[in-house]
Design an enzyme around this catalytic site. Structure first.
Site, short mmCIF file in Angstrom:
data_model
loop_
_atom_site.label_atom_id
_atom_site.label_comp_id
_atom_site.label_asym_id
_atom_site.label_seq_id
_atom_site.Cartn_x
_atom_site.Cartn_y
_atom_site.Cartn_z
N TYR A 1 90.48 15.85 71.19
CA TYR A 1 90.95 14.64 70.52
C TYR A 1 92.30 14.22 71.07
O TYR A 1 93.22 15.02 71.23
CB TYR A 1 91.06 14.85 69.00
CG TYR A 1 91.68 13.64 68.33
CD1 TYR A 1 91.01 12.43 68.28
CD2 TYR A 1 92.97 13.70 67.79
CE1 TYR A 1 91.59 11.31 67.70
CE2 TYR A 1 93.56 12.58 67.20
CZ TYR A 1 92.86 11.39 67.17
OH TYR A 1 93.43 10.29 66.60
N HIS B 1 97.81 -1.73 69.27
CA HIS B 1 98.60 -1.28 68.12
C HIS B 1 99.94 -2.01 68.02
O HIS B 1 100.60 -1.92 66.99
CB HIS B 1 98.83 0.23 68.20
CG HIS B 1 97.61 1.04 67.81
ND1 HIS B 1 96.38 0.83 68.36
CD2 HIS B 1 97.46 2.06 66.92
CE1 HIS B 1 95.51 1.69 67.84
NE2 HIS B 1 96.15 2.44 66.96
N ASN C 1 102.94 7.90 67.45
CA ASN C 1 102.47 8.60 66.26
C ASN C 1 103.61 9.38 65.62
O ASN C 1 103.68 10.60 65.73
CB ASN C 1 101.32 9.54 66.65
CG ASN C 1 100.35 9.76 65.50
OD1 ASN C 1 100.71 9.57 64.35
ND2 ASN C 1 99.14 10.17 65.83
N TYR D 1 131.08 3.22 28.10
CA TYR D 1 130.34 4.13 28.98
C TYR D 1 130.55 3.80 30.46
O TYR D 1 130.64 4.69 31.30
CB TYR D 1 128.84 4.05 28.68
CG TYR D 1 128.40 4.72 27.41
CD1 TYR D 1 129.31 5.20 26.48
CD2 TYR D 1 127.03 4.87 27.13
CE1 TYR D 1 128.88 5.81 25.31
CE2 TYR D 1 126.61 5.49 25.97
CZ TYR D 1 127.53 5.96 25.06
OH TYR D 1 127.11 6.55 23.91
N ARG E 1 133.92 5.46 31.13
CA ARG E 1 133.99 6.89 30.84
C ARG E 1 132.95 7.70 31.60
O ARG E 1 133.18 8.85 31.98
CB ARG E 1 133.79 7.08 29.33
CG ARG E 1 134.15 8.44 28.83
CD ARG E 1 133.86 8.68 27.36
NE ARG E 1 133.51 7.52 26.57
CZ ARG E 1 132.75 7.59 25.46
NH1 ARG E 1 132.26 8.75 25.06
NH2 ARG E 1 132.48 6.50 24.77
N PHE F 1 102.01 13.62 60.51
CA PHE F 1 102.50 12.25 60.66
C PHE F 1 102.62 11.52 59.33
O PHE F 1 103.17 10.42 59.27
CB PHE F 1 101.55 11.46 61.56
CG PHE F 1 100.11 11.61 61.14
CD1 PHE F 1 99.62 10.95 60.03
CD2 PHE F 1 99.26 12.45 61.84
CE1 PHE F 1 98.31 11.12 59.62
CE2 PHE F 1 97.94 12.61 61.44
CZ PHE F 1 97.46 11.95 60.33
N GLU G 1 91.90 6.46 57.53
CA GLU G 1 93.27 6.58 57.01
C GLU G 1 93.27 6.04 55.58
O GLU G 1 93.72 4.92 55.32
CB GLU G 1 94.23 5.83 57.93
CG GLU G 1 94.21 6.42 59.35
CD GLU G 1 94.93 5.58 60.37
OE1 GLU G 1 95.67 4.64 59.98
OE2 GLU G 1 94.76 5.86 61.57
#
Length: 517
Positions: free
Chosen positions: A54, A84, A197, A288, A291, A335, A421
């Protein structure tokens, strides 16, 4: 400028800021080159094997089942990067792209990605020559890394797409490379995937946000000290013995800063009792927002340091898929951006809350029922003049936006790649909104500093503490005038913002009392 060497170990926070923001050049250390060569040998052996691997000899993502013959693998890498590089929208800031490129180079240097040394060296050369690929705002889901942003950078290594040169001029990548005496690379097996990646974009933005917030939170302590002082508040609540019984480290640091910043103040001494105004303050219960400043600022500090711990782990990581491990290539899920995305969202909460308490302190100055004898809205002639009324509106507008930006991006997920994905981090989106949050926080704190400085002037003839007085003087010497009739206020706000964002406000206080904690 000193060159930053990238080795097999992690890039430091400081080196990332130098490269991203100051334009420092980079080079690959010898240990990195050796590691790169070793991993490349493994990839080339697997590329020559009959068994598909792969990312080396197959397609990607949902197309991973197709075996790609050797003669088509260069085209496979080109097609991967081109397809991409699909970002859209405005250009991402130069510092973000440079941080992203440096962190990708750092992962390549670990020897776990399998790229060739000439590919890694070209990426280093782009950084050193100030060549910045055009990366678009939208496109990353923060899983499989920041695929689209990194692909725009990989495209430039191929001599394609648009870049900006060191002067900021937009031009084709091929022209910028030629002008710098650089040759584009033809990507070989596994290289395209290795270049795109990673979590580098979101991580780079996280590291820079941490650097900014560390400075801004100390500046927020300065603003709070000026507000407590000018509103005749007590510094007794910041005493170390009170902090010790709730031992959060950030709270103790913030309280110590407030005490140091108000030391020597005639304004604070004016409402103490006893001989020489040295005993207890006659103010016991401040609001507040005054303080509890150390409790809020301190929790923010502790959160930033948790984020820094996560960022440090990520800087020490090799983010790629698949990765070279020993003599093999293994698929993995490293990733996924969840660890980074969570803390990016956490810091947006911090920015919103610190801004919120800053706005509340500012608002007290403007209300004659709560500001202990100061004119309404700190105006010169109330009714004729509006004073700083609308400066608080500006704060309120920003705080409202920061609350919206604090809604986490990392709880969302939209499946992609034909359901391969099917769970993503949205870390890039978390990082983009955090940058806006940090900017907004700096503006809110600046308005508090501007307002508190005017209030301290109005306490005359009482004098502020040396440290807070140095901040007032800084403003007055940089175009931010003191009390008087209404005038165009926006330029004074922007001048104060610049002084906050540049660290000048922090430096002014520290020049008197030393480094704040």
């Amino acid at each position: 400028m000193q060159k930053i060497q990238v080795g097999v170990g992690p890039v430091s926070f400081e080196d990332l800021v130098r490269v991203a923001r100051e334009g420092a050049p980079v080079s690959l250390a010898e240990d990195a080159l050796s590691a790169i060569d070793g991993a490349r040998g493994v990839v080339e052996s697997l590329a020559a094997a009959q068994t598909p691997t792969y990312g080396v000899s197959t397609g990607f993502g949902a197309l991973a089942t197709r075996h790609i013959p050797a003669e088509m693998r260069a085209q496979l890498q080109r097609s991967l990067v081109r397809s991409h590089a699909a970002g859209s929208g405005p250009e991402v800031e130069r510092e973000v792209v440079r941080a992203l490129m440096l962190l990708r180079l750092s992962t390549l240097a670990t020897g776990h990605t399998g790229v060739r040394r000439q590919t890694a060296m070209l990426l280093a050369d782009l950084l050193s020559h100030g060549i910045t690929p055009v990366v678009r705002e939208h496109g990353s889901l923060g899983c499989s890394g920041d695929l689209a942003p990194l692909s725009h950078c990989a495209l430039a290594l191929m001599g394609e797409g648009e870049v900006r040169d060191a002067s900021g001029t937009l031009l084709p990548a091929t022209e910028a490379l030629a002008a710098a005496g650089l040759e584009p690379v033809e990507l070989a097996a596994k290289e395209g995937l290795a270049l795109i990646n990673g979590t580098d974009g979101m991580l780079g933005m996280l590291v820079m946000a941490i650097a900014d917030l560390r400075m801004l939170l100390r500046t927020a302590d300065i603003a709070a000290a000026m507000s407590v002082e000018a509103q005749l508040g007590t510094d007794r609540v910041f005493a170390p013995e009170l902090q010790a019984i709730r031992p959060h480290p950030g709270q103790a640091l913030s309280a110590a800063n407030l005490t140091a910043l108000m030391a020597g103040s005639a304004v604070v001494a004016s409402h103490r009792t006893g001989p020489g105004n040295t005993v207890e303050c006659n103010r016991v219960q401040d609001a507040y927002s005054l303080r509890c400043s150390p409790q809020v600022h301190g929790a923010a500090r502790d959160t930033v340091e948790h984020a820094a711990l996560v960022a440090g782990r990520e800087l020490a990581s090799a983010i790629d898929n698949p990765v070279v491990v020993g003599d093999r290539v293994e698929s993995n899920g490293n990733f996924h951006g969840a660890p980074v995305a969570y803390v990016l969202d956490f810091l947006a909460i911090v920015a919103a809350d610190v801004a919120s308490i800053s706005e509340r302190r500012t608002d007290r100055f403007l209300d004659k029922a709560r500001n202990h004898g100061l004119p309404p809205f700190l105006a010169d002639d109330p009714g004729v003049d509006s004073g700083l009324m609308i400066a608080q509106y500006t704060q309120a507008s920003i705080v409202s936006e920061l609350k919206r930006l604090a809604v986490p991006a990392s709880v969302d997920s939209i499946p992609s790649s034909a359901m391969q994905e099917d769970h993503v981090s949205m870390g890039w989106n978390a990082a983009r909104k955090l940058r806006r949050s940090v900017d907004g926080l700096s503006r809110v704190v600046a308005v508090e500093v501007l307002t508190a400085a005017r209030a301290l002037d109005l306490r005359a003839p009482l004098t502020p503490a040396p440290a807070t007085g140095a901040v007032v003087e800084l403003l007055r010497s940089n175009g931010v005038a003191g009390p008087g009739p209404d005038r165009h206020l926006s330029p004074e706000i922007e001048a104060t913002v610049d002084l906050v964002q540049s660290g000048a406000v922090l430096a002014a206080a520290e020049s008197v009392i030393g480094e704040l904690k």
